[in-house]
Write a protein that holds these residues in place. Structure first.
Motif, PDB file in Angstrom:
ATOM      1  N   THR A   1       0.894  -1.232  -0.085  1.00 20.27           N
ATOM      2  CA  THR A   1       0.124   0.035   0.075  1.00 20.27           C
ATOM      3  C   THR A   1       0.875   1.295   0.082  1.00 20.27           C
ATOM      4  OG1 THR A   1      -0.232  -0.090   2.355  1.00 20.27           O
ATOM      5  CG2 THR A   1      -1.760  -1.143   1.285  1.00 20.27           C
ATOM      6  N   LYS A   2       0.192   2.262  -0.314  1.00 14.71           N
ATOM      7  CA  LYS A   2       0.961   3.587  -0.350  1.00 14.71           C
ATOM      8  C   LYS A   2       0.888   4.643   0.446  1.00 14.71           C
ATOM      9  CE  LYS A   2       1.443   3.538  -5.537  1.00 14.71           C
ATOM     10  NZ  LYS A   2       2.358   2.228  -5.378  1.00 14.71           N
ATOM     11  N   HIS A   3       0.564   4.252   1.712  1.00 14.86           N
ATOM     12  CA  HIS A   3       0.395   5.167   2.683  1.00 14.86           C
ATOM     13  C   HIS A   3       1.756   5.385   3.422  1.00 14.86           C
ATOM     14  CE1 HIS A   3      -3.680   3.933   2.421  1.00 14.86           C
ATOM     15  NE2 HIS A   3      -3.469   2.778   2.474  1.00 14.86           N
ATOM     16  N   LYS A   4       1.875   6.805   4.140  1.00 21.06           N
ATOM     17  CA  LYS A   4       2.869   7.268   4.660  1.00 21.06           C
ATOM     18  C   LYS A   4       3.365   6.613   6.053  1.00 21.06           C
ATOM     19  CE  LYS A   4       6.265  10.671   4.963  1.00 21.06           C
ATOM     20  NZ  LYS A   4       7.076   9.754   5.946  1.00 21.06           N
ATOM     21  N   THR A   5       2.123   6.576   6.599  1.00 19.87           N
ATOM     22  CA  THR A   5       2.492   6.071   8.178  1.00 19.87           C
ATOM     23  C   THR A   5       1.490   4.844   8.593  1.00 19.87           C
ATOM     24  OG1 THR A   5       2.669   8.724   8.472  1.00 19.87           O
ATOM     25  CG2 THR A   5       2.339   7.399  10.556  1.00 19.87           C
ATOM     26  N   TYR A   6       2.037   4.001   9.398  1.00 21.90           N
ATOM     27  CA  TYR A   6       1.113   3.064   9.863  1.00 21.90           C
ATOM     28  C   TYR A   6       1.652   2.718  11.382  1.00 21.90           C
ATOM     29  CZ  TYR A   6       1.811   1.558   5.148  1.00 21.90           C
ATOM     30  OH  TYR A   6       1.557   1.670   3.421  1.00 21.90           O
ATOM     31  N   ILE A   7       0.255   2.478  11.875  1.00 20.31           N
ATOM     32  CA  ILE A   7       0.623   2.223  13.620  1.00 20.31           C
ATOM     33  C   ILE A   7       0.447   0.760  13.445  1.00 20.31           C
ATOM     34  CG2 ILE A   7      -0.676   2.634  15.734  1.00 20.31           C
ATOM     35  CD1 ILE A   7      -1.820   5.480  14.690  1.00 20.31           C
ATOM     36  N   ILE A   8       1.378   0.235  14.355  1.00 17.57           N
ATOM     37  CA  ILE A   8       1.283  -1.111  14.177  1.00 17.57           C
ATOM     38  C   ILE A   8       1.332  -1.793  15.474  1.00 17.57           C
ATOM     39  CG2 ILE A   8       2.739  -3.232  13.591  1.00 17.57           C
ATOM     40  CD1 ILE A   8       2.809  -1.459  11.151  1.00 17.57           C
ATOM     41  N   ALA A   9       0.015  -2.455  15.709  1.00 10.44           N
ATOM     42  CA  ALA A   9      -0.361  -3.215  17.097  1.00 10.44           C
ATOM     43  C   ALA A   9       0.128  -4.839  16.871  1.00 10.44           C
ATOM     44  CB  ALA A   9      -1.724  -3.171  17.297  1.00 10.44           C
ATOM     45  N   THR A  10       1.378  -5.063  16.922  1.00 15.99           N
ATOM     46  CA  THR A  10       1.861  -6.542  17.150  1.00 15.99           C
ATOM     47  C   THR A  10       3.213  -6.342  17.738  1.00 15.99           C
ATOM     48  OG1 THR A  10       2.027  -8.894  16.191  1.00 15.99           O
ATOM     49  CG2 THR A  10       3.035  -6.680  14.766  1.00 15.99           C
ATOM     50  N   GLU A  11       3.847  -7.386  17.856  1.00 23.16           N
ATOM     51  CA  GLU A  11       5.301  -7.459  18.586  1.00 23.16           C
ATOM     52  C   GLU A  11       6.359  -6.438  17.929  1.00 23.16           C
ATOM     53  OE1 GLU A  11       8.858  -8.599  20.676  1.00 23.16           O
ATOM     54  OE2 GLU A  11       8.432  -8.462  18.532  1.00 23.16           O
ATOM     55  N   LYS A  12       7.191  -5.773  18.698  1.00 22.19           N
ATOM     56  CA  LYS A  12       8.096  -4.824  18.109  1.00 22.19           C
ATOM     57  C   LYS A  12       9.255  -5.227  17.023  1.00 22.19           C
ATOM     58  CE  LYS A  12      12.151  -2.301  20.020  1.00 22.19           C
ATOM     59  NZ  LYS A  12      13.307  -2.979  19.449  1.00 22.19           N
ATOM     60  N   GLY A  13       9.269  -6.671  16.862  1.00 30.39           N
ATOM     61  CA  GLY A  13      10.182  -7.275  15.815  1.00 30.39           C
ATOM     62  C   GLY A  13       9.834  -6.980  14.406  1.00 30.39           C
ATOM     63  N   VAL A  14       8.540  -6.887  14.247  1.00 28.04           N
ATOM     64  CA  VAL A  14       7.575  -6.345  13.135  1.00 28.04           C
ATOM     65  C   VAL A  14       7.966  -5.149  12.628  1.00 28.04           C
ATOM     66  CG1 VAL A  14       5.564  -6.209  12.033  1.00 28.04           C
ATOM     67  CG2 VAL A  14       5.963  -8.237  13.327  1.00 28.04           C
ATOM     68  N   VAL A  15       8.002  -4.006  13.642  1.00 30.00           N
ATOM     69  CA  VAL A  15       8.301  -2.733  13.378  1.00 30.00           C
ATOM     70  C   VAL A  15       9.746  -2.460  13.164  1.00 30.00           C
ATOM     71  CG1 VAL A  15       8.271  -0.314  14.425  1.00 30.00           C
ATOM     72  CG2 VAL A  15       6.323  -1.822  14.589  1.00 30.00           C
ATOM     73  N   ASP A  16      10.648  -3.203  13.995  1.00 25.23           N
ATOM     74  CA  ASP A  16      12.224  -3.003  13.306  1.00 25.23           C
ATOM     75  C   ASP A  16      12.287  -3.546  12.091  1.00 25.23           C
ATOM     76  OD1 ASP A  16      12.688  -2.471  16.135  1.00 25.23           O
ATOM     77  OD2 ASP A  16      13.037  -4.689  16.724  1.00 25.23           O
ATOM     78  N   ARG A  17      11.377  -4.446  11.489  1.00 27.23           N
ATOM     79  CA  ARG A  17      12.148  -4.868  10.124  1.00 27.23           C
ATOM     80  C   ARG A  17      11.353  -4.037   9.183  1.00 27.23           C
ATOM     81  NH1 ARG A  17      12.434  -9.137  13.429  1.00 27.23           N
ATOM     82  NH2 ARG A  17      14.134 -10.639  12.923  1.00 27.23           N
ATOM     83  N   LEU A  18      10.152  -3.361   9.486  1.00 32.34           N
ATOM     84  CA  LEU A  18       9.341  -2.469   8.556  1.00 32.34           C
ATOM     85  C   LEU A  18      10.329  -1.367   8.405  1.00 32.34           C
ATOM     86  CD1 LEU A  18       5.681  -3.075   9.560  1.00 32.34           C
ATOM     87  CD2 LEU A  18       6.664  -3.619   7.059  1.00 32.34           C
TER      88      LEU A  18
END
Ligand code: 13P
Ligand code: SF4
Length: 306
Positions: free
Chosen positions: A228-245
């Motif tokens: 998807t082409k959005h600029k900002t994502y709020i992620i509600a799962t474990e931190k490792g996913v955000v680190d990789r993103l």
């Protein structure tokens, strides 16, 4: 030993020993330098069932390594750090699953892969967070009017919302990590980041799931961010996913919904542990053959579903 040296040694040993390293995306991100595949429980199970490697080093938690062993009994499956458990999987044991079934005789049991081999051996079909709805739907298509679901009552509720025509009776298990996020935190973030998309793992509380623009497994969340082409994502799962993103899509903005979203069980495995597991074949995961056979049938039914 410096990380670069460790990574070199591990990659060399991997080739020499015909080993493969599978990593869940909640692991510490440096594990990706040695991993052959990084993904969610479903993707990892699929890979474990197909690999030609002689050794599978599973950088994840115990039930994931056990699932790999059930699928590949002739391979050596290693869990680098034996402290890597799962609070949710520990919430239901053999006695409890039997009691749950006895209360609802004749009702098929769907079992989340976040469970032990002996619990899987008691169930009719397994599922992961990526395919729970499809798995339950497949039972409905075969005529089931109700199913039992264990151990995650929140994944059970999420499936129930999506499948109103079948009754889902959930066991009262849960993931302490995903329950740390409360709706208020997301509401506040949405005020700060108005255009952000909210992505939620179905292990979260229903009130958190209600706020989501997208609900999915860890890999499904990552794929949504990629496609998807959005600029900002709020992620509600474990931190490792955000680190990789953050690492993979530096042009986008990823916000962890709560700083408390860390699964400590997933953070035990280090590069040192992986090297030691390859050097000394530690810690080998085994499953008793009778239990393995029964658990295999429920995992295979899931894998065979499209
Ligand atoms: P996935 O099915 O998204 O890999 O999640 C596994 C897990 O343990 C979530 O807490
Ligand atoms: Fe288990 Fe929750 Fe950690 Fe997933 S996040 S491994 S369900 S404790």
């Amino acid at each position: 030993m410096a990380n670069t040296e460790l990574i070199e040694k591990i990659n060399k040993l991997k080739k020499e020993k015909n080993a493969i390293i599978l990593a869940h995306c909640y692991q510490n991100p440096e594990i990706d330098f040695v991993a052959d595949y990084v993904g969610d429980s479903l993707g990892l199970s699929r890979l474990a069932s197909k690999t030609d490697a002689e050794i599978i080093v599973f950088a994840g938690v115990y039930f994931m390594a056990e699932t790999a062993k059930i699928l590949s009994p002739n391979k050596t499956v290693l869990l680098p750090n034996k402290n890597s458990g799962c609070n949710m999987a520990d919430m239901i044991n053999l006695k409890q699953v039997k009691e749950f079934k006895e209360k609802h005789p004749g009702t098929p049991l769907v079992c989340y892969v976040n469970s032990t081999a002996e619990v899987k051996a008691q169930c009719d079909i397994c599922c992961t967070s990526a395919n729970a709805i499809n798995v339950i739907k497949s039972l409905y298509m075969q005529g089931a009017k109700k199913v039992l679901f264990a151990p995650d009552c929140y994944l059970g509720s999420y499936a129930q919302k999506n499948l109103p025509d079948i009754e889902i009776i959930s066991y009262p298990g849960y993931c302490p990590t995903h329950l740390r996020i409360i709706p208020d935190e997301i509401v506040k973030m949405k005020i700060m980041y108005k255009d952000a998309k909210i992505l939620v793992h179905p292990e979260c509380h229903q009130e958190v799931v209600k706020l989501a623009d997208f609900v999915g497994s860890t890999t499904q969340i990552m794929q949504y961010c990629e496609s998807t082409k959005h600029k900002t994502y709020i992620i509600a799962t474990e931190k490792g996913v955000v680190d990789r993103l953050k690492r993979d899509f530096p042009e986008k903005e990823f916000i962890l919904a709560s700083s408390k979203l860390v699964c400590h069980n997933m953070k035990w495995n280090t590069l040192d542990d992986i090297l030691n597991s390859l050097l000394h074949n530690q810690h080998e995961v085994t499953v008793e053959e009778e239990i393995r056979q029964k658990a295999l049938s429920s995992i295979q039914k899931m894998i065979e579903l499209k």
